[in-house]
Design a protein around this motif. Structure first.
Motif, short mmCIF file in Angstrom:
data_model
loop_
_atom_site.label_atom_id
_atom_site.label_comp_id
_atom_site.label_asym_id
_atom_site.label_seq_id
_atom_site.Cartn_x
_atom_site.Cartn_y
_atom_site.Cartn_z
N ILE A 193 0.83 -1.20 0.00
CA ILE A 193 0.00 0.00 0.00
C ILE A 193 0.87 1.26 0.00
CG2 ILE A 193 -1.68 1.32 1.34
CD1 ILE A 193 -2.81 -1.39 2.30
N LYS A 219 0.97 3.98 -3.05
CA LYS A 219 0.59 5.36 -2.69
C LYS A 219 1.77 6.33 -2.79
CE LYS A 219 -3.78 5.48 -0.95
NZ LYS A 219 -4.80 6.51 -1.26
N ILE A 275 0.24 8.25 -7.99
CA ILE A 275 -0.33 7.37 -6.96
C ILE A 275 -1.25 6.34 -7.60
CG2 ILE A 275 -2.01 7.31 -5.06
CD1 ILE A 275 -0.84 9.95 -4.10
N ARG A 276 -1.18 5.10 -7.08
CA ARG A 276 -2.13 4.05 -7.47
C ARG A 276 -2.76 3.46 -6.21
NH1 ARG A 276 1.53 0.16 -10.97
NH2 ARG A 276 3.10 1.01 -9.55
N GLU A 277 -4.04 3.13 -6.32
CA GLU A 277 -4.76 2.47 -5.24
C GLU A 277 -4.61 0.95 -5.40
OE1 GLU A 277 -6.40 3.91 -2.76
OE2 GLU A 277 -6.38 6.00 -3.44
N LEU A 278 -4.87 0.22 -4.33
CA LEU A 278 -4.87 -1.25 -4.38
C LEU A 278 -6.24 -1.67 -4.92
CD1 LEU A 278 -3.09 -3.64 -3.88
CD2 LEU A 278 -3.84 -3.70 -1.51
N TYR A 279 -6.44 -1.36 -6.21
CA TYR A 279 -7.72 -1.60 -6.87
C TYR A 279 -7.46 -1.81 -8.36
CZ TYR A 279 -12.13 -0.54 -9.22
OH TYR A 279 -13.23 -0.59 -10.04
N PHE A 328 -9.36 -6.76 -1.08
CA PHE A 328 -9.26 -5.70 -2.07
C PHE A 328 -9.71 -6.22 -3.43
CE2 PHE A 328 -6.16 -5.08 1.27
CZ PHE A 328 -6.27 -3.74 1.59
#
Length: 330
Positions: free
Chosen positions: A120, A124, A145-149, A172
């Motif tokens: 994470i 982020k 930034i990248r999300e865990l999605y 997730f």
């Protein structure tokens, strides 16, 4: 009455076993405690287990060889309050049919949680943004930034830590790939992931988390050829063993700035003062803290105590080690 020998030096076991744990062991039988600090000698261990039914070991304990076991005719269980049992188990112990339990599952929880935290924080870009805000910046870099999605997470090794990391990831919305030669496609599906070959995992993964054991087959499996297949902007996480990575090859690849590496373990610990991992801007280097640290070590103590209880009750051991497969275990 059963006799239980707590073998590690007092400086070790006092960080693993609480007073509550010791009280519980005393309810099971007579508890013999090593009151001396430091690594116990073979002679000391042989004396402690002479009339013991159960031995509890941990870091710093010697191998249970013929010298240690010579008079341990009653010994039936070694409950290891740590991870790998390779330095404790010997052919003599196996030949005697003494059962061995490991706290690998308890240890793996902390490893998996650390791997998730690194996952994470890296996606982020917390490491880079923390530095830029210290320099007076604010918005710069947030577009990366990248999300865990919607990402693909590759897991190498489905041991205790790898499996728990997969369980955490299932909270997730991500695709989970697994490379582990001894796990079937059906077993992987039950875990909640898809079994793939190593090359596909390298090609497809946005994050790769290493949880494989250090065995000849995994030595330097992450090398120049492997790194060349990884995506730009990927995140590589190693909380397993330093030997799985060719560090010279990784340093050369990271110098290109293509991806980020989170390194908890190195081939030599600590790494040299001039090791490139210490200065490369796209390396997060932490001092082997993914496993049990401080209060986290008490989770292993609890596991060992519970294993003793299960053994005495005739129940299956949750951490029993199949000594026939010792060569492929961490």
């Amino acid at each position: 009455m059963k006799r239980i020998a707590l073998i590690p030096g007092s400086d070790i076991w006092q960080g693993i076993f609480t007073a509550k744990h010791l009280d519980r062991l005393r309810q099971f039988g007579e508890l013999i405690v090593n009151s001396s600090p430091g690594k116990p000698s073979k002679e000391r261990v042989a004396e402690m287990i002479r009339d013991a039914d159960i031995a509890i070991t941990s870091w710093g304990c010697p191998a249970f060889d013929a010298e240690v076991l010579r008079e341990a005719s009653r010994l039936k269980l070694v409950a290891h309050a740590a991870g790998t049992v390779k330095y404790v188990v010997t052919p003599e112990l196996i030949d005697r049919g003494i059962r061995v339990s490991s706290a690998n599952e308890a240890l793996g929880i902390g490893v998996a949680e650390t791997a998730l935290g690194l996952t994470i924080a890296s996606l982020k870009r917390m490491w880079q943004l923390s530095q830029s805000t210290r320099q007076g910046l604010w918005e710069e870099g947030k577009e990366l930034i990248r999300e865990l999605y919607g990402l693909t997470i590759g897991v190498v090794g489905a041991g205790k830590a790898g499996r728990h990391y997969i369980r955490l990831l299932r909270q997730f919305e991500v695709d989970i790939l697994l490379y582990d030669p001894i796990v079937s496609e059906e077993q992987a599906a039950v875990l909640g992931c898809r079994k793939v070959e190593f090359a596909e995992l390298l090609d497809m993964s946005d994050v790769i988390s290493i949880h494989a054991p250090s065995i000849p087959e995994t030595d330097r499996m992450f090398n120049r050829q492997a790194f060349s297949r990884m995506k730009d902007d990927a995140v590589l996480i190693n909380t397993a063993r330093g030997s799985l990575i060719d560090e010279d090859d990784l340093a050369a690849e990271l110098a290109k700035g293509r991806f980020t590496a989170c390194i908890d373990v190195t081939d030599q610990e600590p790494p040299s003062a001039d090791h490139p991992f210490r200065t490369l801007p796209n390396v997060i280097l932490i001092p082997h803290i993914a496993g049990a640290v401080n209060n986290g070590k008490q989770r292993m103590g609890r596991h060992a105590v519970e294993e003793v209880g299960r053994f005495l009750a005739g129940q299956p051991l949750e951490g029993e080690v199949d000594l026939r497969n010792l060569h492929v275990l961490a």
